[in-house]
Write an enzyme that holds these catalytic residues in place. Sequence first.
Site, PDB file in Angstrom:
ATOM      1  N   THR A   1     -26.558  -9.085  10.192  1.00  0.00           N
ATOM      2  CA  THR A   1     -27.374  -8.760   9.019  1.00  0.00           C
ATOM      3  C   THR A   1     -26.506  -8.177   7.918  1.00  0.00           C
ATOM      4  O   THR A   1     -25.724  -7.250   8.153  1.00  0.00           O
ATOM      5  CB  THR A   1     -28.483  -7.762   9.397  1.00  0.00           C
ATOM      6  OG1 THR A   1     -29.299  -8.340  10.414  1.00  0.00           O
ATOM      7  CG2 THR A   1     -29.331  -7.407   8.184  1.00  0.00           C
TER       8      THR A   1
ATOM      9  N   GLN B   1      -5.037  -3.625  -2.060  1.00  0.00           N
ATOM     10  CA  GLN B   1      -4.589  -2.644  -3.045  1.00  0.00           C
ATOM     11  C   GLN B   1      -4.596  -3.189  -4.469  1.00  0.00           C
ATOM     12  O   GLN B   1      -4.477  -2.421  -5.418  1.00  0.00           O
ATOM     13  CB  GLN B   1      -3.164  -2.182  -2.704  1.00  0.00           C
ATOM     14  CG  GLN B   1      -3.032  -1.431  -1.396  1.00  0.00           C
ATOM     15  CD  GLN B   1      -3.670  -0.053  -1.428  1.00  0.00           C
ATOM     16  OE1 GLN B   1      -3.795   0.573  -2.482  1.00  0.00           O
ATOM     17  NE2 GLN B   1      -4.079   0.443  -0.268  1.00  0.00           N
TER      18      GLN B   1
ATOM     19  N   CYS C   1       3.629  10.505  11.555  1.00  0.00           N
ATOM     20  CA  CYS C   1       3.553  11.621  12.508  1.00  0.00           C
ATOM     21  C   CYS C   1       2.155  12.208  12.613  1.00  0.00           C
ATOM     22  O   CYS C   1       1.711  12.584  13.692  1.00  0.00           O
ATOM     23  CB  CYS C   1       4.540  12.716  12.109  1.00  0.00           C
ATOM     24  SG  CYS C   1       6.261  12.193  12.165  1.00  0.00           S
TER      25      CYS C   1
ATOM     26  N   ASN D   1       0.801  -1.216   0.000  1.00  0.00           N
ATOM     27  CA  ASN D   1       0.000   0.000   0.000  1.00  0.00           C
ATOM     28  C   ASN D   1       0.837   1.271   0.000  1.00  0.00           C
ATOM     29  O   ASN D   1       0.369   2.331  -0.406  1.00  0.00           O
ATOM     30  CB  ASN D   1      -0.939   0.019   1.215  1.00  0.00           C
ATOM     31  CG  ASN D   1      -0.199  -0.219   2.515  1.00  0.00           C
ATOM     32  OD1 ASN D   1       0.463  -1.243   2.691  1.00  0.00           O
ATOM     33  ND2 ASN D   1      -0.321   0.710   3.451  1.00  0.00           N
TER      34      ASN D   1
ATOM     35  N   HIS E   1     -13.573   0.279  -0.460  1.00  0.00           N
ATOM     36  CA  HIS E   1     -13.316   1.713  -0.655  1.00  0.00           C
ATOM     37  C   HIS E   1     -12.000   2.015  -1.349  1.00  0.00           C
ATOM     38  O   HIS E   1     -11.668   3.168  -1.594  1.00  0.00           O
ATOM     39  CB  HIS E   1     -13.428   2.470   0.675  1.00  0.00           C
ATOM     40  CG  HIS E   1     -12.279   2.284   1.607  1.00  0.00           C
ATOM     41  ND1 HIS E   1     -11.325   3.263   1.805  1.00  0.00           N
ATOM     42  CD2 HIS E   1     -11.952   1.260   2.416  1.00  0.00           C
ATOM     43  CE1 HIS E   1     -10.455   2.833   2.708  1.00  0.00           C
ATOM     44  NE2 HIS E   1     -10.807   1.623   3.088  1.00  0.00           N
TER      45      HIS E   1
END
Length: 394
Positions: A238, A180, A326, A152, A202
């Site tokens: 569900t 990915q 960070c 990724n 997504h």
Amino acid sequence: MSTKIYMDNAATTPVRDEVLEAVLPYFKEKYGNASSIYSIAKESKKALEEARGKVAKAIGAKPEEIYFTAGGSESDNLALRGVAEAYAHKGNHIITTKIEHHAILHTAEYLEKHGVEVTYLPVDEYGCVCPTDVEKAIRPETVLISVMFANNEIGTIQPIAEIGEIAKKHGVLFHTDAVQAVGHVPIDVEKMQIDLLSISGHKLGAPKGIGAIYIRKGTKVTPLIFGGAQEKKQRAGTENIPGIVGLGKAVELAEAEMEETTERLVSLRDKLIYGILEAVPYSRLNGHPQDRLPGNCNISFSYIEGESLLLLLDALGIAASSGSACTSGSLDPSHVLMAIGLPHETAHGSLRLTLDRQNTEEEVDFILEKLPPIVQRLRDMSPLYEEAMKQQKQ
């Protein structure tokens, strides 16, 4: 040109218009519970199975081998914990790599606290794991090998088919985190000898909160979630029908467009990579130069901090990500960049730009225009850069 440029598609992608159109009816008009028996529920059940078939087709699996989850992290957890528990009678050893997503690494750490031994394989300077190292790490008590399909952060694609062949030869299950990769590169679980595979919606234009796991028929996996009999008792709860419909549609679109999209993205990616390397001294490409995801560009700049770079790019409307954590509360550099041998200071100065189908050549040109002076501005404020330039002149 609009200066709202989104180049962090490895983090998440916008929901595609076609996907949104497909899912909307399942929020209101077709809201039935797929486990019920009346007509409105049958509509949901039909949509559920159609999506299952689309996901299966995309990776060369059978529909009954696809189980829907809440996302890639759940799928990764289910693969590692589920196999470790189901095959505890056979052995207590798992093999993975040092550059896996934290959904794998943190699950492996959890398993270590519960009696499972984990081998973390090193990678080379490009982020590739050596199949020979995988084979050497196998023990009589090894029950699972888990190697991500494509990284990724740096985009490197692993020799999955070779590892799958090794796993099969030794009778060890093989899992790959393909979050990915699905929809971006060709995958065939049969030809590649993959037994379990993780998917996240997504990352390819589907909604957040939906994923899937492929589990080869005959593979035992202890469930993480208990309750109802949904997903053949493998994942209770569900079913998220809108999400599932969205995942199915997104995968279908990605597969149909893959060849054309890949050709365009590789062209844009390479223009971006080599344009930056040529314009900015003391920069290096991270990841394999050829065997990498079509839209991944990860470059380290010596003598700067990645977070400052991100903020200045954001001020210009460019969304990207850095090589350290960070911004998420950790001062540690990326474990992936450290694993490929970068020193701390170089890893901290890394920039990841990830393209997808909506990105344009005009956006690439804008970044190539704006990025070099930003890097130079940050270096001009760096005592490390000043000292390095003094030493060069001596």
